[in-house]
Design a protein around this motif. Structure first.
Motif, PDB file in Angstrom:
ATOM      1  N   GLU A   1       0.836  -1.200   0.000  1.00  0.00           N
ATOM      2  CA  GLU A   1       0.000   0.000   0.000  1.00  0.00           C
ATOM      3  C   GLU A   1       0.872   1.252   0.000  1.00  0.00           C
ATOM      4  O   GLU A   1       0.569   2.230  -0.696  1.00  0.00           O
ATOM      5  CB  GLU A   1      -0.907  -0.004   1.235  1.00  0.00           C
ATOM      6  N   GLU A   2       1.964   1.228   0.749  1.00  0.00           N
ATOM      7  CA  GLU A   2       2.868   2.369   0.779  1.00  0.00           C
ATOM      8  C   GLU A   2       3.569   2.557  -0.564  1.00  0.00           C
ATOM      9  O   GLU A   2       3.763   3.684  -1.029  1.00  0.00           O
ATOM     10  CB  GLU A   2       3.914   2.172   1.872  1.00  0.00           C
ATOM     11  N   ASP A   3       3.927   1.451  -1.223  1.00  0.00           N
ATOM     12  CA  ASP A   3       4.637   1.515  -2.502  1.00  0.00           C
ATOM     13  C   ASP A   3       3.700   1.624  -3.698  1.00  0.00           C
ATOM     14  O   ASP A   3       4.170   1.760  -4.838  1.00  0.00           O
ATOM     15  CB  ASP A   3       5.507   0.265  -2.678  1.00  0.00           C
ATOM     16  N   CYS A   4       2.384   1.521  -3.444  1.00  0.00           N
ATOM     17  CA  CYS A   4       1.382   1.586  -4.521  1.00  0.00           C
ATOM     18  C   CYS A   4       1.670   0.536  -5.597  1.00  0.00           C
ATOM     19  O   CYS A   4       1.762   0.849  -6.805  1.00  0.00           O
ATOM     20  CB  CYS A   4       1.340   2.984  -5.149  1.00  0.00           C
ATOM     21  N   CYS A   5       1.862  -0.702  -5.176  1.00  0.00           N
ATOM     22  CA  CYS A   5       2.159  -1.767  -6.133  1.00  0.00           C
ATOM     23  C   CYS A   5       1.451  -3.038  -5.707  1.00  0.00           C
ATOM     24  O   CYS A   5       0.892  -3.130  -4.612  1.00  0.00           O
ATOM     25  CB  CYS A   5       3.661  -1.995  -6.231  1.00  0.00           C
ATOM     26  N   LYS A   6       1.481  -4.030  -6.602  1.00  0.00           N
ATOM     27  CA  LYS A   6       0.882  -5.326  -6.339  1.00  0.00           C
ATOM     28  C   LYS A   6       1.937  -6.407  -6.522  1.00  0.00           C
ATOM     29  O   LYS A   6       3.061  -6.135  -6.896  1.00  0.00           O
ATOM     30  CB  LYS A   6      -0.293  -5.571  -7.289  1.00  0.00           C
ATOM     31  N   GLY A   7       1.550  -7.658  -6.269  1.00  0.00           N
ATOM     32  CA  GLY A   7       2.466  -8.765  -6.483  1.00  0.00           C
ATOM     33  C   GLY A   7       2.999  -9.342  -5.194  1.00  0.00           C
ATOM     34  O   GLY A   7       2.656  -8.919  -4.093  1.00  0.00           O
ATOM     35  N   ARG A   8       3.882 -10.329  -5.344  1.00  0.00           N
ATOM     36  CA  ARG A   8       4.436 -11.038  -4.199  1.00  0.00           C
ATOM     37  C   ARG A   8       5.419 -10.154  -3.445  1.00  0.00           C
ATOM     38  O   ARG A   8       6.265  -9.487  -4.040  1.00  0.00           O
ATOM     39  CB  ARG A   8       5.128 -12.319  -4.657  1.00  0.00           C
ATOM     40  N   PHE A   9       5.327 -10.158  -2.128  1.00  0.00           N
ATOM     41  CA  PHE A   9       6.248  -9.386  -1.291  1.00  0.00           C
ATOM     42  C   PHE A   9       7.280 -10.279  -0.632  1.00  0.00           C
ATOM     43  O   PHE A   9       8.448  -9.920  -0.514  1.00  0.00           O
ATOM     44  CB  PHE A   9       5.460  -8.621  -0.215  1.00  0.00           C
ATOM     45  N   TRP A  10       6.868 -11.477  -0.199  1.00  0.00           N
ATOM     46  CA  TRP A  10       7.790 -12.405   0.456  1.00  0.00           C
ATOM     47  C   TRP A  10       8.351 -13.390  -0.557  1.00  0.00           C
ATOM     48  O   TRP A  10       7.664 -13.808  -1.487  1.00  0.00           O
ATOM     49  CB  TRP A  10       7.084 -13.157   1.584  1.00  0.00           C
ATOM     50  N   GLU A  11       9.605 -13.758  -0.374  1.00  0.00           N
ATOM     51  CA  GLU A  11      10.307 -14.623  -1.304  1.00  0.00           C
ATOM     52  C   GLU A  11       9.660 -16.006  -1.386  1.00  0.00           C
ATOM     53  O   GLU A  11       9.555 -16.606  -2.449  1.00  0.00           O
ATOM     54  CB  GLU A  11      11.759 -14.761  -0.851  1.00  0.00           C
ATOM     55  N   SER A  12       9.233 -16.533  -0.249  1.00  0.00           N
ATOM     56  CA  SER A  12       8.624 -17.858  -0.200  1.00  0.00           C
ATOM     57  C   SER A  12       7.893 -17.982   1.129  1.00  0.00           C
ATOM     58  O   SER A  12       7.784 -17.009   1.889  1.00  0.00           O
ATOM     59  CB  SER A  12       9.690 -18.948  -0.317  1.00  0.00           C
ATOM     60  N   ARG A  13       7.388 -19.169   1.414  1.00  0.00           N
ATOM     61  CA  ARG A  13       6.813 -19.408   2.731  1.00  0.00           C
ATOM     62  C   ARG A  13       7.902 -19.225   3.786  1.00  0.00           C
ATOM     63  O   ARG A  13       9.088 -19.387   3.503  1.00  0.00           O
ATOM     64  CB  ARG A  13       6.265 -20.827   2.825  1.00  0.00           C
ATOM     65  N   TYR A  14       7.485 -18.899   4.973  1.00  0.00           N
ATOM     66  CA  TYR A  14       8.472 -18.732   6.032  1.00  0.00           C
ATOM     67  C   TYR A  14       9.182 -20.047   6.307  1.00  0.00           C
ATOM     68  O   TYR A  14       8.608 -21.121   6.184  1.00  0.00           O
ATOM     69  CB  TYR A  14       7.803 -18.215   7.311  1.00  0.00           C
TER      70      TYR A  14
END
Length: 331
Positions: free
Chosen positions: A152-165
């Motif tokens: 929301e701060e970057d005004c973008c979509k898509g994956r944020f985390w590289e993979s599952r924790y």
């Protein structure tokens, strides 16, 4: 082969787990991004704030944490006994601090439901109770919140985390202390801080500030305490382990100086005493504290406990038995 996270969690054998989550590609969770020039330092407080909120809701205790530039570490203890002691009303109120519950539960809390509706509401609450001591739901509530807020701060979509924790079971007291020290020393090893207590947004700094009675202006999560003069008479369930807080701080400091190539010094006699009490040789401890060159083991502990954990979680073997082979401790 990739395994579901729930298959790596066995409360019958261990309630302590080390979790790591890393941002996708070169994206920065926090700090200064050298590629885009943007400063995300303020996001470190997001992680700490969220840990504080989740710690008040879930029956999961925070033992250690470190917020790095593009990833974070947490060492957690699942407190099933605590969750089972809560009343149904308390469970519902806790869960609805994070989620908007169904209307039937809201009416049930107000005493406006009939017998059949009561049974349905209680069934829903029981599901929530189980989730409040489930590691997967804790990490979901942490990672999803951070991802949504950052995008929301970057005004973008898509994956944020590289993979599952990534999840690592800590099978004995030695493994818990080893992993906590590793997490608390992350900023020092990354040359982001000169001393453990100078490492911002870490549990070691928070524990050090508590000793000095320093009160910061930012929210801090509740940490599962180590033994000190105020908790010496408490049960083991109330503390991380049986060792004093000052012993642990000395251990982290001495280990940090030993593993860094650009710092001089040796393990102090006081810290060596702690190692002796744990039944750990100095050379073995330093070998454990080296970065993993291969894939990270799913569990840490003695050989006996690793074999038992493998059997409980449906594995034929667990990576890391070679490292632990020379340090079998009594079960």
């Amino acid at each position: 082969m990739t395994r579901a996270r729930y298959s790596q969690v066995s409360l019958d054998y261990s309630s302590y787990y080390h979790c790591i989550c890393r941002c996708v590609w070169r994206a920065f969770l926090c700090g200064q991004d050298h590629y885009s020039g943007q400063d995300y330092e303020h996001r470190r407080q997001w992680v700490v704030d969220r840990l504080a909120v989740l710690g008040e809701v879930f029956a999961i205790d925070l033992c250690a944490y470190a917020v790095m530039s593009n990833h974070y570490h947490v060492v957690l203890r699942i407190n099933q006994k605590k969750a089972l002691s809560w009343s149904d009303q308390e469970v519902a109120e806790r869960w609805m601090q994070l989620f908007n519950g169904p209307l039937i539960v809201k009416r049930w809390l107000k005493g406006e439901t009939e017998a059949a509706e009561n049974l349905k509401a209680e069934e829903i609450v029981q599901t929530w109770r189980e989730r409040l001591y489930e590691l997967g739901w804790f990490m979901k509530c942490l990672n999803e919140y951070l991802a949504r807020t950052a995008k929301e701060e970057d005004c973008c979509k898509g994956r944020f985390w590289e993979s599952r924790y990534k999840c690592q079971a800590l099978l004995d007291e030695k493994a818990v202390l080893q992993c906590m020290a590793y997490v608390d020393l992350n900023p020092v090893r990354a040359d982001m801080a000169h001393t453990p207590e100078g490492s911002d947004y870490t549990s070691i700094q928070q524990r050090s500030e508590a000793i000095r009675s320093e009160v910061g202006d930012k929210q801090k999560p509740n940490l599962l305490p180590l033994v000190d003069e105020n908790t010496i008479e408490t049960t083991h369930e109330d503390t991380v382990c049986r060792f004093r807080l000052m012993d642990y701080l000395e251990l982290v400091d001495s280990t940090g100086r030993a593993v860094r190539d650009d710092k001089r010094g040796a393990i102090s006699a006081f810290a060596a005493g702690v190692l002796d009490r744990l039944g750990i040789e100095e050379g073995e401890w330093l070998a454990h504290m080296k970065p993993w060159k291969q894939r990270q083991p799913v569990a840490l502990g003695s050989v006996l406990r690793l074999k038992a954990y493998a059997q409980l979680t449906g594995r034929k073997w667990v990576v890391g038995q070679g490292v632990a082979a020379g340090s079998v401790c009594p079960v």
